[in-house]
Design a protein around this motif. Structure first.
Motif, short mmCIF file in Angstrom:
data_model
loop_
_atom_site.label_atom_id
_atom_site.label_comp_id
_atom_site.label_asym_id
_atom_site.label_seq_id
_atom_site.Cartn_x
_atom_site.Cartn_y
_atom_site.Cartn_z
N VAL A 237 0.87 -1.18 0.00
CA VAL A 237 0.00 0.00 0.00
C VAL A 237 0.90 1.23 0.00
O VAL A 237 1.96 1.24 0.65
N HIS A 238 0.48 2.26 -0.73
CA HIS A 238 1.26 3.49 -0.76
C HIS A 238 1.03 4.23 0.56
O HIS A 238 0.02 4.91 0.73
N GLY A 239 1.94 4.07 1.49
CA GLY A 239 1.73 4.58 2.84
C GLY A 239 1.89 6.09 2.99
O GLY A 239 1.40 6.68 3.94
N GLU A 240 2.58 6.71 2.03
CA GLU A 240 2.81 8.16 2.15
C GLU A 240 1.67 8.95 1.51
O GLU A 240 0.96 8.43 0.65
N SER A 241 1.56 10.22 1.93
CA SER A 241 0.62 11.11 1.26
C SER A 241 1.07 11.28 -0.19
O SER A 241 2.28 11.27 -0.49
N LEU A 242 0.11 11.47 -1.09
CA LEU A 242 0.46 11.72 -2.51
C LEU A 242 0.82 13.19 -2.75
O LEU A 242 1.07 13.59 -3.89
N PHE A 243 0.84 13.98 -1.67
CA PHE A 243 1.07 15.42 -1.80
C PHE A 243 2.35 15.74 -2.61
O PHE A 243 2.33 16.52 -3.55
N ALA A 244 3.46 15.10 -2.22
CA ALA A 244 4.74 15.43 -2.87
C ALA A 244 4.69 15.13 -4.37
O ALA A 244 5.21 15.89 -5.18
#
Ligand SMILES: Cc1ncc(COP(=O)(O)O)c(C=O)c1O
Length: 424
Positions: A237-244
């Motif tokens: 799962v993509h655990g980081e925010s997609l903000f960057a």
């Protein structure tokens, strides 16, 4: 006009003439999550609420918050419309620590809001006008409607959330490419109501869909509702925010990060959140201008956010037990997620009564009842089994964040029985 606002306007009779267009559109969502939650209040098992409770039913709260309520007198002074500078700096530093992809990306300092709903409202007022279209997956938190449709007057367009067990990024791309130069896209991972977070593969497709739409000439504002950040329970799962990803994507894409402690730090009533901005090539001056726009919006509505809440947040973040306590609370929710998965795997026969929607994170999971109406099932579960759930878009949402692990197997067994009974 929404039928609830029409009803209120009718109740007002001639007095409706006092209302502004926004006032006329406004309503209270009695029937949605709040109304269904109220119906379940006296149930033995209340799996309706977006909060979390310990195994013994007491609120799941970290000591670094509850035992730091003795604050200095400074906590009673105004914090200012941008928020406490120390808290803003700390939250920024924590975001980069939790999201290594944000290191080296130019983005604003977070502006403090009265938690995530308020961040959404600030974003709506800064970026959306009635002619703009808001694009969301069709399984979304119902308050987006109140903020974007009732308060601001936008149109919400939804796209199919899931395809082949994952996020339907190609439906999203189609919605972004539809006529209209400006699009406001809301992404919420971990998601309410489904409990789904983009996988690493989904995330790649989502980012490239937005890139393609920007290259096709669309101006896209991506609102990242990171309310349930960090509560991810599966590998891949993509655990980081997609903000960057969005903040460095294209100069036609503005990334807006909406986050705060409400859900991830289990302090629902604390009311402290943040809004941050980033876009490709953003200069320091441009980022400061966006911060000032947000702070101006705060000043025009609530003036400034609770100083006591901000001081408590800073005290908790500086507490040496913050990280270890947070891990323990995560473990409690993860154990319930694992138990839910175990129960569903152990009972393949439930597949004749309901289909679980994809889930891998957050506070919730959803099931699609088979052969019976979800609303009828919800009512039957309250009446016969004293189990409270929420119905949204034909699905039943179960908040495992509120249910002790030991009760989960019985809940699914009862749901199965209830479906069988309704089918007879
Ligand atoms: C997806 C999502 N975003 C935002 C919020 C609002 O959070 P807050 O209580 O911080 O306003 C909720 C609350 O249920 C939510 O589920």
């Amino acid at each position: 006009m929404n039928k609830l606002s029409t009803k209120l306007n009718k109740d007002l009779g001639e007095a409706v003439a006092f209302l502004s267009p926004t006032g006329r559109r406004m309503f209270f969502p009695y029937g949605g999550i709040l109304g269904q939650g109220a119906e379940a209040k006296s149930c033995d098992t209340n799996a309706t609420i977006g909060m979390a409770f310990e195994e013994d039913g007491s609120p799941l709260v970290m000591k670094c918050f509850s035992e730091n309520v003795r604050l200095s007198k400074k906590a009673f002074l105004y914090a200012g419309s941008f928020g406490d500078p120390l808290l803003r700096a700390k939250w920024r530093e924590m975001q980069v620590e939790k999201n290594p992809s944000m290191a080296g990306v130019s983005f604003s300092n977070p502006v403090v809001t009265n938690a995530l709903t308020h961040s959404l409202r600030v974003a709506a007022e800064l970026f959306a006008s009635p002619s703009d279209e808001v694009v969301v997956p069709d399984l979304y938190w119902d308050n987006y409607e109140l903020v974007f449709t009732a308060a601001v007057g936008c149109k919400i367009t939804s796209f199919n959330t899931f395809a082949r067990g994952g996020f339907d990024a190609s439906s999203m791309k189609k919605a972004l490419l539809a006529p209209g130069e400006k699009k406001i896209l809301i992404l919420n991972f971990p998601n309410n109501p489904t409990g789904y977070s983009a996988t690493i593969a989904d995330a790649k497709k989502i980012v490239s869909a937005v890139k393609a739409a920007a290259r096709a000439g669309k101006r896209i504002i991506v609102l990242l509702d990171d309310a349930y950040f960090g509560l991810v329970y599966e590998k891949g799962v993509h655990g980081e925010s997609l903000f960057a990803e969005f903040a460095k994507l294209d100069k036609r894409v503005l990334a807006v990060k909406l986050d705060g402690m409400t859900k991830e730090d289990y302090v629902w009533g604390l009311r402290v959140g943040f809004i941050s901005f980033g876009f490709k090539g953003a200069t320091e001056i441009q980022l400061k201008a966006l911060e000032a726009k947000a702070a101006g919006n705060v000043r025009s509505s609530i003036s400034n956010v609770t100083s006591i809440g901000q001081a408590l947040a800073l005290a908790a973040f500086s507490d040496k037990s913050y990280k270890s306590e947070k891990k323990l609370k995560y473990d409690t929710l993860k154990a319930r997620y694992d138990e839910t998965k175990r129960v569903l795997e152990k009972h393949p026969e439930y597949a004749r009564s309901f289909k679980p929607m994809p889930f891998n994170s957050g506070y919730f999971m959803c099931i699609k009842p088979i052969g019976v109406d979800a609303e009828e099932l919800r009512k039957h579960l309250i009446a016969k089994y004293s189990i409270g759930t929420i119905v949204l878009s034909g699905l039943l949402r179960i908040a495992f964040s509120t249910v002790p692990k030991a009760k989960l197997a019985a809940i699914f067994a009862d749901i199965n029985k209830a479906v069988v009974e309704l089918k007879k």
